[in-house]
Design an enzyme around this catalytic site. Structure first.
Site, PDB file in Angstrom:
ATOM      1  N   SER A 137      32.098  39.198  30.185  1.00 38.33           N
ATOM      2  CA  SER A 137      32.773  39.238  31.487  1.00 38.33           C
ATOM      3  C   SER A 137      33.964  38.296  31.522  1.00 38.33           C
ATOM      4  O   SER A 137      34.026  37.312  30.776  1.00 38.33           O
ATOM      5  CB  SER A 137      31.801  38.865  32.616  1.00 38.33           C
ATOM      6  OG  SER A 137      31.546  37.476  32.605  1.00 38.33           O
ATOM      7  N   HIS A 138      34.906  38.630  32.402  1.00 39.07           N
ATOM      8  CA  HIS A 138      36.092  37.798  32.636  1.00 39.07           C
ATOM      9  C   HIS A 138      36.255  37.663  34.140  1.00 39.07           C
ATOM     10  O   HIS A 138      36.759  38.559  34.811  1.00 39.07           O
ATOM     11  CB  HIS A 138      37.334  38.455  32.010  1.00 39.07           C
ATOM     12  CG  HIS A 138      38.555  37.588  32.091  1.00 39.07           C
ATOM     13  ND1 HIS A 138      39.801  38.044  31.753  1.00 39.07           N
ATOM     14  CD2 HIS A 138      38.721  36.300  32.466  1.00 39.07           C
ATOM     15  CE1 HIS A 138      40.683  37.073  31.915  1.00 39.07           C
ATOM     16  NE2 HIS A 138      40.048  35.999  32.358  1.00 39.07           N
TER      17      HIS A 138
END
Length: 984
Positions: A822-823
């Site tokens: 995830s970012h």
């Protein structure tokens, strides 16, 4: 059937020539049909079985399994193929004679017929290669001869159709079987990749069905010769029985051979090939490739500066260097460029040479100069040739072929262009080779004498303002706006063959075609669209526009295979407009028309960036997540072009007289398209994976996982960083890695795709993550373990940048292990980060599988930090090392696995962010469990002791590589705590 003749005529027997293809078809079809029947009767379960699955998942055998593995079906096939070989060679020779008789020698029939005969003989021998050397005997030889056979089939089919007698019935059948043959190649390659790469049970059966359809389409295509050969016969002549003892072939019935549409006065369908014509056309195509290379490199290099400034830098102004085309309004400048076109092409190569310039700012300036000169040169070319049908068609076709060549070359370089200034010898570029070829092409233009004796007469009698007399005036605004929108469309969607597949991307298993198969299909569609462009009445009709619009809507709205095939339809539509749009632009007053064109292009290009970079530009919120609005505006521009060209009913003469400039341009374009398609096939075959990915240390049931923010694969020196990334990932022996800021399928990133090179070179499975239409900066996962399924998430982002995540389930040593990459959002948007981390926690908490988190979460570590607690406690995850206080964005966490190591490795100048790597052992008794949700948070936290041990106590297979100790390697070293941590 044999006929005996009177001996006085010296003819012993006559055989209808149509018997040859008839016998060939009978023996050839029988070989495969009988083998299939006998194989299914005697070894059905064996021949449907493959390395991935068996019955009932696989229920139909492939050709190679049917004809190559078992007695007696293998022997039956080989005997009947041997019987078919004689008629096959005879058929090749008869077609050679037919070409000689059907096309006059002045039309180049002799060399063409010999070339076609040689190709068909090679094809016949290659067929024997893959029939008699089966995949069980020698897989390499079998595949090699099969590839040769398929490659030779392309000129065989095209050459046969072009040189055949123009019998409507035969040609209709021949084209129908050719379409079925080549149409089956696309799904066949797709299902082969599904089987061989993704290892999906049942995919090989569908591959086999299309493979069998190729066999019968191929046989049916050659069987059409039965119709063509009805007009003549084979005679056995006794040359010693005549009154003089000789048989005069010059005056006998042998010379009375006639074919439908043949004879000395028939029109040549095959344009003769001249060396200088070929070199001239190739030079123009290459210069078209240079134009697209420089145009696509300019925004990519501009992007470097706001990327490192984290906002507007001022260098964005170089995007507007293209407004220099407004100077073409001065006739003196146009005349200068027109008479010195080769010199201006040569000067524009400063944009290619710029790779030698080390300073990024000066390198950008050189590229901007190259783009400006190239735009002036091509703009002048379009305008100066507007009244000459042949030369004008040639100009736009070479520019279009340069675009397709750009795609093919990028396909060979894994979505990078080897002559971009971000490439050099150290990063896999071929800049000097590209520059030398560019110089040679420019010199060819300088020394060229235009073949005026072959030039078609101007087909447009110009009146005032450059408009044909007695004809409705085109609207110059419509032409300019449509050309600007069209240029943007080409740049944003068709300068990289994998862009369409990334637009339609879904999670596993509904990912749609991969980059290899999808890229080939897009190149094939581009070639098909350009070939269709000669039918101006069709491509400028509103019905065709509606078809293209439907394809675009499907691409934009639907994921997976359906969305991709909508994209293919749109691809054919867009490329079919190439000559119509740009020739319409070339007919306008150049200064104002070209200026409006580039301004429309610039506006759409900026909007294309703002849909994702809205947080970094003033007023960017207006365009937030508005890709739909951008493509609506783009399609509106194309509608103006269709209206303009359709409503004016511009005269379009398709000159077909021998050696007209128009016919020569179309002939060479078709030959070039065939060559480009064949090149793409060879590239795809070279890039196909040869074996399944394997983890580095299966003996310890080890999974080494890491996270890295890679800054769009542009390093500190404005060079492509994929090779250096590959080396770091390989040396760290990473089995799974999350790469952030990885979506490069935008104009400002060069429409690149780093997952292609990394996944293929490192032999890993890849999940690209949310595609470019999802308005994120991208996150990608590479894995040595098969990806069973994955979901792409857009995390809640009410104010700031959209946050992306991949939630995947991997098959790790026979156990299901979940991974999140995830970012999350930036520090300025606390509410966004709260919502995003809460959603990540929910996903992790609700999973019963062992779990790994590899992500970018902006927070300080430790209890009391809200975002940190939402991630670790809310997700019921263990931080890999809670005492590591010097963290801000990248985090690793786990559950249900035994953590054995943790290290932080410096970025080495590739980006501004380190690599974090954890090592985990998958317990043999690991199984899905919901225990983490049932027990209290305190009990869950106490399950990990974080007891560290010395490296000497760790087995060698569980250690980090020593090369990263001390000063490290290539700028990568253990940093922060200067060594790895190991755990009991």
């Amino acid at each position: 059937m044999v006929y005996l003749s009177d001996k006085k005529e010296s003819v012993l027997s006559r055989i209808p020539a149509s018997m040859i293809p008839y016998v060939h078809t009978i023996f050839g079809a029988s070989a495969f049909v009988f083998a299939l029947i006998v194989g299914c009767y005697g070894h059905y379960y064996k021949i449907v079985k493959n390395g991935v699955a068996t019955y009932p998942d696989e229920w139909f055998p492939s050709v190679s399994a049917t004809t190559g593995d078992w007695y007696p079906e293998r022997n039956i096939c080989q005997i009947l193929i041997a019987l078919a070989s004689g008629p096959r060679l005879m058929l090749c020779y008869l077609w050679y004679l037919l070409v000689l008789r059907n096309i006059p020698s002045s039309g180049g029939s002799d060399s063409f017929a010999k070339l076609l005969l040689a190709n068909d003989v090679i094809r016949t021998v290659a067929c024997g290669g893959w029939v008699y050397v089966t995949s069980s005997d020698d897989h390499g030889i079998h595949d090699f001869t099969m590839i040769i056979y398929l490659l030779c089939t392309v000129p065989h089919v095209i050459g046969t159709i072009k040189s055949a007698p123009q019998d409507p019935r035969a040609q209709k059948l021949r084209r129908r079987f050719a379409y079925s043959f080549f149409g089956a190649l696309v799904p066949m390659v797709y299902y082969f990749i599904q089987h061989n790469v993704h290892r999906i049970p049942g995919a090989y059966t569908y591959y086999a069905l299309f493979e069998w359809s190729l066999i019968f389409s191929d046989l049916a295509f050659d069987a059409v010769c039965i119709i063509d050969f009805e007009a003549f016969e084979i005679r056995v002549v006794d040359v010693g029985m005549g009154s003089s003892g000789n048989y005069d072939v010059g005056s006998s019935s042998f010379n009375e051979l006639k074919t439908f549409g043949g004879g000395r006065n028939s029109k040549s369908i095959v344009s003769p090939v001249r060396v200088m014509d070929s070199l001239s056309f190739a030079a123009d195509v290459y210069l078209g490739f240079v134009f697209w290379s420089m145009l696509t490199s300019l925004p990519l290099m501009i992007w470097y500066f706001p990327l490192w400034h984290m906002g507007l830098s001022g260098y964005e102004a170089f995007l507007f260097c293209n407004v220099i085309v407004g100077l073409l309004g001065f006739a003196s400048l146009r005349r200068t460029i027109d008479t010195s076109r080769g010199w201006f092409h040569l000067a524009s190569l400063i944009g290619i040479y710029s790779y030698k310039i080390l300073d990024p700012a000066y390198r950008l300036m050189a590229v901007a100069a190259g783009v400006s000169l190239s735009l002036l040169t091509w703009g002048t070319t379009l305008f100066s040739q507007r009244a000459q049908n042949g030369r004008a068609e040639r100009g736009v076709l070479t520019l279009a072929l340069g675009l397709i060549l750009h795609n093919v070359i990028k396909q060979a370089w894994w979505a990078n262009n080897p002559i971009w200034p971000i490439m050099d010898e150290k990063t896999g570029g071929a800049n000097m080779l590209g520059l030398v070829v560019g110089v040679l092409a420019s010199v060819q233009v300088i020394r060229r004498h235009e073949p005026h004796e072959y030039e078609s007469k101007p087909n447009e009698i110009l009146g005032g303002g450059g408009v044909p007399k007695n004809q409705q005036r085109e609207n110059w605004i419509f032409s300019a706006v449509s050309a600007g929108g069209y240029l943007f469309c080409l740049h944003s969607m068709f300068t990289e063959a994998s862009t369409i597949s990334r637009w339609s991307l879904g999670g596993y298993p509904n990912t749609g075609p991969g980059a290899i198969a999808g890229g080939f299909m897009v190149i094939l569609a581009m070639a098909g669209g350009l070939a269709l462009s000669s039918n101006r009445q069709l491509v400028t009709s509103w019905i065709w526009f509606g078809v293209g619009t439907v394809g675009l809507l499907i691409l934009h709205r639907v994921e997976g295979d359906v969305g991709f095939f909508g994209g293919l339809l749109f691809t054919v539509f867009v490329l079919s407009l190439f000559p119509a749009i740009f020739r319409s632009l070339g007919r306008q007053v150049p200064g104002r028309a070209f200026l409006v064109t580039v301004l429309v292009y610039n506006f759409l290009a900026l909007a294309h960036v703002w849909v994702v970079a809205y947080a970094f530009v003033p007023g960017g919120e207006v365009m937030r997540e508005r890709t739909g609005l951008v493509i609506f505006a783009m399609q509106g521009c194309l509608a103006l072009g269709v209206h303009n060209t359709h409503s004016t009913n511009w005269t379009f003469l398709t000159e077909t007289r021998k050696r007209s400039a128009f016919s020569i341009a179309r002939f060479y374009s078709k030959v070039s398209l065939v060559g480009l398609i064949l090149s793409s096939v060879l590239i795809c075959l070279r890039r196909l994976p040869r074996e399944s990915p394997q983890p580095y240390h299966p003996e310890h049931r080890l999974i080494t996982a890491g996270i890295w923010t890679i800054h769009f694969a542009i390093d500190d020196e404005m060079r492509n960083s994929e090779l250096r990334m590959r080396d770091a990932i390989r040396d760290l022996e990473l089995d799974v890695i999350g790469l952030l800021e990885s979506d490069l399928q935008r104009i400002i990133m060069g429409n690149r795709d780093l997952t292609q090179f990394l996944a293929e070179d490192l032999n890993m499975y890849a999940d690209y993550g949310p595609g470019p239409t999802k308005h994120t900066w991208g996150c990608t996962m590479l894995s040595k373990f098969p990806i069973k399924q994955s979901t792409h998430h857009l995390l809640p982002s009410p104010k700031g940048e959209l946050a992306c995540a991949i939630h995947a389930t991997l098959d790790v040593y026979g156990k299901d292990v979940d991974v999140i990459v995830s970012h999350n959002g930036q520090e300025e948007d606390l509410r966004d980060r709260q919502l995003q981390t809460t959603e990540l926690g929910r996903i992790m908490r609700e999973s019963n599988n062992p779990f790994l988190f590899l992500g970018y979460v902006v927070t300080k570590p430790g209890q009391g930090e809200e975002i940190y607690e939402l991630l670790m406690d809310g997700g019921r995850m263990h931080d890999i090392e809670p005492k590591d206080w010097d963290r801000w964005c990248e985090y690793l966490a786990f559950r249900g696995l035994k953590r054995t190591g943790y290290a932080r490795i410096s970025h080495g100048g590739i980006t501004d962010t380190e690599i974090q790597v954890g090592k985990y052992v998958v317990p043999e008794d690991s199984r899905p469990s919901s225990e983490h949700r049932r027990i209290s948070l305190e009990v869950f936290r106490s399950q990990e002791t974080y007891l560290q041990i010395e490296e000497s106590q760790v087995p060698l297979g569980l250690r980090y590589p020593d090369m990263f100790s001390g000063d490290g390697v290539r700028g990568h070293r253990f940093h922060v705590f200067d060594r790895p941590y190991y755990y009991d």
